[in-house]
Design a protein around this motif. Sequence first.
Motif, PDB file in Angstrom:
ATOM      1  N   LYS A 140       0.779  -1.334   0.150  1.00  0.00           N
ATOM      2  CA  LYS A 140      -0.058   0.038  -0.062  1.00  0.00           C
ATOM      3  C   LYS A 140       0.831   1.023   0.175  1.00  0.00           C
ATOM      4  CE  LYS A 140      -3.674  -2.082   2.230  1.00  0.00           C
ATOM      5  NZ  LYS A 140      -4.823  -2.112   3.545  1.00  0.00           N
ATOM      6  N   ILE A 141       2.030   1.290   0.714  1.00  0.00           N
ATOM      7  CA  ILE A 141       3.111   2.256   0.914  1.00  0.00           C
ATOM      8  C   ILE A 141       3.472   2.733  -0.594  1.00  0.00           C
ATOM      9  CG2 ILE A 141       5.020   3.114   1.571  1.00  0.00           C
ATOM     10  CD1 ILE A 141       4.174   1.501   4.267  1.00  0.00           C
ATOM     11  N   LEU A 142       3.863   1.677  -1.108  1.00  0.00           N
ATOM     12  CA  LEU A 142       4.473   1.838  -2.558  1.00  0.00           C
ATOM     13  C   LEU A 142       3.637   2.220  -3.617  1.00  0.00           C
ATOM     14  CD1 LEU A 142       7.074  -1.287  -2.303  1.00  0.00           C
ATOM     15  CD2 LEU A 142       7.706   1.162  -2.235  1.00  0.00           C
ATOM     16  N   GLU A 143       2.488   1.751  -3.517  1.00  0.00           N
ATOM     17  CA  GLU A 143       1.456   2.127  -4.612  1.00  0.00           C
ATOM     18  C   GLU A 143       1.259   3.512  -4.282  1.00  0.00           C
ATOM     19  OE1 GLU A 143      -1.413  -1.972  -5.045  1.00  0.00           O
ATOM     20  OE2 GLU A 143      -1.704  -0.393  -3.330  1.00  0.00           O
ATOM     21  N   ASP A 144       1.034   3.994  -3.054  1.00  0.00           N
ATOM     22  CA  ASP A 144       0.792   5.393  -2.934  1.00  0.00           C
ATOM     23  C   ASP A 144       2.051   6.416  -3.256  1.00  0.00           C
ATOM     24  OD1 ASP A 144      -0.367   7.934  -1.459  1.00  0.00           O
ATOM     25  OD2 ASP A 144       1.483   7.787  -0.466  1.00  0.00           O
ATOM     26  N   ILE A 145       3.333   5.945  -2.898  1.00  0.00           N
ATOM     27  CA  ILE A 145       4.217   6.651  -3.354  1.00  0.00           C
ATOM     28  C   ILE A 145       4.659   6.714  -5.067  1.00  0.00           C
ATOM     29  CG2 ILE A 145       6.967   6.582  -3.261  1.00  0.00           C
ATOM     30  CD1 ILE A 145       6.594   5.716  -0.230  1.00  0.00           C
ATOM     31  N   TYR A 146       4.411   5.505  -5.511  1.00  0.00           N
ATOM     32  CA  TYR A 146       4.756   5.691  -7.029  1.00  0.00           C
ATOM     33  C   TYR A 146       3.702   6.667  -7.672  1.00  0.00           C
ATOM     34  CZ  TYR A 146       7.475   1.406  -6.158  1.00  0.00           C
ATOM     35  OH  TYR A 146       8.460   0.353  -5.705  1.00  0.00           O
ATOM     36  N   THR A 147       2.748   6.641  -7.258  1.00  0.00           N
ATOM     37  CA  THR A 147       1.508   7.528  -7.767  1.00  0.00           C
ATOM     38  C   THR A 147       2.216   9.131  -7.757  1.00  0.00           C
ATOM     39  OG1 THR A 147       0.277   7.448  -6.045  1.00  0.00           O
ATOM     40  CG2 THR A 147      -0.124   5.998  -7.917  1.00  0.00           C
ATOM     41  N   ASN A 148       3.075   9.117  -6.602  1.00  0.00           N
ATOM     42  CA  ASN A 148       3.448  10.455  -6.370  1.00  0.00           C
ATOM     43  C   ASN A 148       4.787  11.112  -6.675  1.00  0.00           C
ATOM     44  OD1 ASN A 148       1.283  12.161  -4.679  1.00  0.00           O
ATOM     45  ND2 ASN A 148       1.244   9.828  -3.923  1.00  0.00           N
ATOM     46  N   PHE A 149       5.450  10.266  -7.335  1.00  0.00           N
ATOM     47  CA  PHE A 149       6.674  10.557  -8.161  1.00  0.00           C
ATOM     48  C   PHE A 149       6.862  11.840  -8.638  1.00  0.00           C
ATOM     49  CE2 PHE A 149       9.145   5.950  -8.512  1.00  0.00           C
ATOM     50  CZ  PHE A 149       9.354   6.055  -7.031  1.00  0.00           C
ATOM     51  N   ASP A 150       7.795  12.884  -8.632  1.00  0.00           N
ATOM     52  CA  ASP A 150       7.761  13.873  -9.348  1.00  0.00           C
ATOM     53  C   ASP A 150       9.308  14.339  -9.426  1.00  0.00           C
ATOM     54  OD1 ASP A 150       8.361  14.874  -6.712  1.00  0.00           O
ATOM     55  OD2 ASP A 150       6.962  16.234  -6.651  1.00  0.00           O
ATOM     56  N   GLY A 151       9.496  15.425 -10.091  1.00  0.00           N
ATOM     57  CA  GLY A 151      10.915  16.060 -10.263  1.00  0.00           C
ATOM     58  C   GLY A 151      11.149  17.092  -9.153  1.00  0.00           C
ATOM     59  N   PRO A 152      12.307  17.570  -9.105  1.00  0.00           N
ATOM     60  CA  PRO A 152      13.473  17.285  -9.826  1.00  0.00           C
ATOM     61  C   PRO A 152      14.190  16.006  -9.543  1.00  0.00           C
ATOM     62  CG  PRO A 152      13.933  18.911  -8.165  1.00  0.00           C
ATOM     63  CD  PRO A 152      12.485  18.496  -7.750  1.00  0.00           C
ATOM     64  N   PHE A 153      13.794  15.247  -8.556  1.00  0.00           N
ATOM     65  CA  PHE A 153      14.524  14.125  -7.875  1.00  0.00           C
ATOM     66  C   PHE A 153      13.844  12.744  -8.362  1.00  0.00           C
ATOM     67  CE2 PHE A 153      15.494  17.603  -5.235  1.00  0.00           C
ATOM     68  CZ  PHE A 153      16.976  17.591  -5.342  1.00  0.00           C
ATOM     69  N   TYR A 154      13.456  12.850  -9.418  1.00  0.00           N
ATOM     70  CA  TYR A 154      12.564  11.475 -10.277  1.00  0.00           C
ATOM     71  C   TYR A 154      13.530  10.267 -10.157  1.00  0.00           C
ATOM     72  CZ  TYR A 154       9.188   9.257 -13.008  1.00  0.00           C
ATOM     73  OH  TYR A 154       8.285   8.238 -13.468  1.00  0.00           O
ATOM     74  N   LYS A 155      14.929  10.423 -10.616  1.00  0.00           N
ATOM     75  CA  LYS A 155      15.992   9.453 -10.524  1.00  0.00           C
ATOM     76  C   LYS A 155      16.109   8.714  -9.226  1.00  0.00           C
ATOM     77  CE  LYS A 155      18.292  10.800 -14.958  1.00  0.00           C
ATOM     78  NZ  LYS A 155      19.362  11.228 -15.499  1.00  0.00           N
ATOM     79  N   GLU A 156      16.274   9.649  -8.360  1.00  0.00           N
ATOM     80  CA  GLU A 156      16.732   9.461  -6.997  1.00  0.00           C
ATOM     81  C   GLU A 156      15.167   8.293  -6.202  1.00  0.00           C
ATOM     82  OE1 GLU A 156      19.268  12.603  -8.023  1.00  0.00           O
ATOM     83  OE2 GLU A 156      17.134  12.264  -8.266  1.00  0.00           O
ATOM     84  N   GLN A 157      14.291   9.184  -6.750  1.00  0.00           N
ATOM     85  CA  GLN A 157      13.056   8.194  -6.057  1.00  0.00           C
ATOM     86  C   GLN A 157      12.820   6.855  -6.680  1.00  0.00           C
ATOM     87  OE1 GLN A 157       9.417  11.110  -5.581  1.00  0.00           O
ATOM     88  NE2 GLN A 157      10.889  12.254  -6.848  1.00  0.00           N
ATOM     89  N   LEU A 158      13.094   6.815  -7.979  1.00  0.00           N
ATOM     90  CA  LEU A 158      13.329   5.249  -8.579  1.00  0.00           C
ATOM     91  C   LEU A 158      14.342   4.448  -7.794  1.00  0.00           C
ATOM     92  CD1 LEU A 158      13.316   6.154 -12.463  1.00  0.00           C
ATOM     93  CD2 LEU A 158      11.289   5.445 -11.095  1.00  0.00           C
ATOM     94  N   LEU A 159      15.697   4.748  -7.648  1.00  0.00           N
ATOM     95  CA  LEU A 159      16.616   4.140  -6.982  1.00  0.00           C
ATOM     96  C   LEU A 159      16.063   3.896  -5.576  1.00  0.00           C
ATOM     97  CD1 LEU A 159      19.650   6.502  -7.820  1.00  0.00           C
ATOM     98  CD2 LEU A 159      19.333   3.980  -8.534  1.00  0.00           C
TER      99      LEU A 159
END
Length: 328
Positions: free
Chosen positions: A236-255
């Motif tokens: 549930k946490i990851l589903e929420d976080i993935y829908t809220n990815f944004d810049g300028p740290f998009y790559k860092e969030q993916l990692l």
Amino acid sequence: MESLISIIVPVFNVENYIKRCLLSIASQSYKGPIECIIVDDCGYDNSIRICTDFISNYNGEIHFSIIHHQQNKGLAAARNTGTLHSKGEYIYYIDSDDEITSNCITLLVDALEHHPNAEIIQGNIKALNDSYNISRHITIDYIEDNNPWVRKQFYNIRNIFPVNAWNKLIKREFIFQNKLFFMEGIIHEDQQWMYHVTKVLQSIAFVFEPTYIHYITPNSIMSSLSQKRSDESWLKILEDIYTNFDGPFYKEQLLKYTNYLICHYNRDLSGYKELCKSYILLLKKNRFYASYFCTILSFRLLNLTKKEKNRYRIISIFQKLFLLINRF
């Protein structure tokens, strides 16, 4: 006039520890007004009776009150209830099996007086696990109007911010303006909460003297949780976080959150398979990482016979890639 501080204490089956917690609150050296909101989350031991007796015999300046849930709702809901009932300019969360030092609020408010624009004052933590000690990682005592710095540190593999909601003096207005309430019905709620906090946090101050004493108790949620319940919550946490990815740290969030996905993937929970498929499509949008992560996640989806062996092998591979890629 000194600020009113709201201390919020969720209570559930902590009869062996709650008095220690309340005594530490009652012993505060802070001379300003404090309200302590105890939230009864419908446990089945004598915790609330102990709280009631404690308040009846207390003659100090702190205003203690108890709010009762009608049924057990969990730690996140108890914190939300306390937050909604709070009247203080600043909010401080404490777990009911922990305690705070006698000068905790004094130290945090002193830091606030030096840095009045701080939205959060982070105290230091005394615990058996030294990784909680912020002074091992932080050398500056204040960051102002610098959300990029906050996010960069949080997304880094060597994150220096304690994820826990407790031991932070938080501006109440900051919580309500940004709707920073806890996701209910899960454990690890602090992980989801802190992700959203760091997206909007501009100014934070640090107190290096210990203000909070953290205990690992045998019957606490974190020490007694099942792996399945943990994985369900992370889904549930990851589903929420993935829908809220944004810049300028998009790559860092993916990692950062690919690592969490691999660690908590559970083949018995159908939601993870769907999440991985969606996430692979997400990763393909970023060519720099796609070739690495798609291979890793596809391999994880296969998840053949020796599950645990595969899991640790994948984590090991990923961590090596993570350290390598993180140099760029």
